[in-house]
Scaffold this motif. Structure first.
Motif: not given
Length: 100
Positions: A72-74, A64-66, A51-62, A97-99
């Motif tokens: 960030a996960r790396k 998900f940014l894979p 859960r901690a791994f998959f909670n690292i998500v980067k997004e912008n106004k458009h 890159r999995v959401r």
């Protein structure tokens, strides 16, 4: 004035305690995610690490940014000094890159 300073100090201590108690250890996440990558699903002990791994998500106004999410996960996984870089690369190539 003393009450304000003591209140701020108390809040700072509480915030740091709750953050460190909830933060997942990078080495635990590497171990669990590598197990998931190789087909050895972790036991119930790995749920919080995954859960901690998959909670690292980067997004912008458009949305998900894979690539940014994978970076960030790396970066998080590289905090574990004893982890094999090849194992980290394998985890990132499969799940980086999995959401969620």
């Amino acid at each position: 004035m003393k009450k304000v300073i003591l209140s701020l100090l108390f809040l700072g201590v509480m915030a740091s305690c709750s953050t460190s108690a909830m933060a997942a250890d990078a080495c635990e996440v590497v171990l669990c995610m590598y197990g998931k990558t190789t087909g050895n699903s972790g036991s119930s002990e790995c749920h919080s690490a995954e859960r901690a791994f998959f909670n690292i998500v980067k997004e912008n106004k458009h949305g998900f940014l894979p690539d940014h999410t994978a970076d960030a996960r790396k970066s998080f996984l590289l905090e574990c000094d004893s982890a094999d870089p090849a194992a980290i690369s394998q985890v990132i190539s499969k799940y980086g890159r999995v959401r969620g």
